[in-house]
Design a protein around this motif. Sequence first.
Motif, PDB file in Angstrom:
ATOM      1  N   LEU A  39       0.804  -1.162  -0.046  1.00  0.00           N
ATOM      2  CA  LEU A  39      -0.039   0.079   0.045  1.00  0.00           C
ATOM      3  C   LEU A  39       1.017   1.172  -0.113  1.00  0.00           C
ATOM      4  O   LEU A  39       2.002   1.285   0.695  1.00  0.00           O
ATOM      5  N   ARG A  98       4.380  -4.669   3.404  1.00  0.00           N
ATOM      6  CA  ARG A  98       3.032  -4.089   3.072  1.00  0.00           C
ATOM      7  C   ARG A  98       3.129  -2.537   3.015  1.00  0.00           C
ATOM      8  O   ARG A  98       2.352  -1.943   2.193  1.00  0.00           O
ATOM      9  N   LEU A  99       4.059  -1.846   3.560  1.00  0.00           N
ATOM     10  CA  LEU A  99       4.060  -0.481   3.676  1.00  0.00           C
ATOM     11  C   LEU A  99       5.544  -0.045   3.186  1.00  0.00           C
ATOM     12  O   LEU A  99       6.264   0.485   4.199  1.00  0.00           O
ATOM     13  N   ASP A 179      -2.804  -7.304   6.833  1.00  0.00           N
ATOM     14  CA  ASP A 179      -3.487  -6.699   5.749  1.00  0.00           C
ATOM     15  C   ASP A 179      -4.106  -5.344   6.533  1.00  0.00           C
ATOM     16  O   ASP A 179      -4.160  -4.437   5.871  1.00  0.00           O
ATOM     17  N   HIS A 180      -5.144  -6.031   7.368  1.00  0.00           N
ATOM     18  CA  HIS A 180      -6.047  -5.258   7.817  1.00  0.00           C
ATOM     19  C   HIS A 180      -5.449  -4.008   8.674  1.00  0.00           C
ATOM     20  O   HIS A 180      -5.895  -2.833   8.315  1.00  0.00           O
ATOM     21  N   ALA A 182      -2.255  -2.576   8.128  1.00  0.00           N
ATOM     22  CA  ALA A 182      -1.566  -1.869   6.997  1.00  0.00           C
ATOM     23  C   ALA A 182      -2.849  -0.786   6.367  1.00  0.00           C
ATOM     24  O   ALA A 182      -2.357   0.434   6.130  1.00  0.00           O
ATOM     25  N   ALA A 183      -4.137  -1.241   6.135  1.00  0.00           N
ATOM     26  CA  ALA A 183      -5.053  -0.678   5.534  1.00  0.00           C
ATOM     27  C   ALA A 183      -5.582   0.432   6.436  1.00  0.00           C
ATOM     28  O   ALA A 183      -5.714   1.859   6.304  1.00  0.00           O
ATOM     29  N   LEU A 184      -5.657   0.265   7.904  1.00  0.00           N
ATOM     30  CA  LEU A 184      -5.865   1.361   8.870  1.00  0.00           C
ATOM     31  C   LEU A 184      -4.664   2.160   9.051  1.00  0.00           C
ATOM     32  O   LEU A 184      -5.018   3.443   9.333  1.00  0.00           O
ATOM     33  N   VAL A 186      -2.601   3.531   6.860  1.00  0.00           N
ATOM     34  CA  VAL A 186      -3.063   4.268   5.611  1.00  0.00           C
ATOM     35  C   VAL A 186      -4.122   5.099   5.641  1.00  0.00           C
ATOM     36  O   VAL A 186      -4.048   6.399   5.590  1.00  0.00           O
ATOM     37  N   GLU A 187      -5.358   4.731   6.294  1.00  0.00           N
ATOM     38  CA  GLU A 187      -6.592   5.451   6.408  1.00  0.00           C
ATOM     39  C   GLU A 187      -6.198   6.305   7.625  1.00  0.00           C
ATOM     40  O   GLU A 187      -6.551   7.293   7.418  1.00  0.00           O
TER      41      GLU A 187
END
Length: 194
Positions: A39, A98-99, A179-180, A182-184, A186-187
């Motif tokens: 991401l 992931r980041l 995965d979850h 990493a998305a948080l 970024v959010e």
Amino acid sequence: MAGPIVLHRRSLVMALTSMAAGCAEPSPYVLMPVPGAMLTGAPMTVLIRGVMLSQIPRQPAIIGASLLPPPPTPATVWWAEPLSAMIARVLAQDLTQRLPGTRMIVALEPPFPASDTWIDLSVERFDTNRQGDVLVVAVVQVAGLRLLTRSAWKQITPANGSAQALVAALSIALGALADHVAALVVESWAVPRR
């Protein structure tokens, strides 16, 4: 304080068989990072500052969640390091992949170093269900430009009934949790739209 170690009949027979055969203590098991989607939009530094293991036995053996039926693996499988430290270390490795470009810091006790974003993880389940599937349930709190709290869970069926398959399935489930997370991250770092 650690509670009593529960040995199921099957585990006890396996342990006695191993001792009778002159086998040494089993090798400790290690969670491994698994690849995931990369991401963009993450901060420069992320701090994993807490991994709390609520409702999980403190002894180092992998113990199933239920007493009936017995878990598919013996209760003599040992973790190579304290479980909270291993989860934090592997989560950091998963998030580094992931980041890309984000520096991951693990500090599980104060004083905490400065960072752009921090993560607290409360792991509620990290074991097997009655069917022998791995179940990881956690509450994730991420603080960047804003504070986000989310629940996450993942169920994985191990390849077979061996301890190695159980540890591999736990690693995959932890990767799905990464995965979850990493998305948080970024959010939480995204500028809120007005």
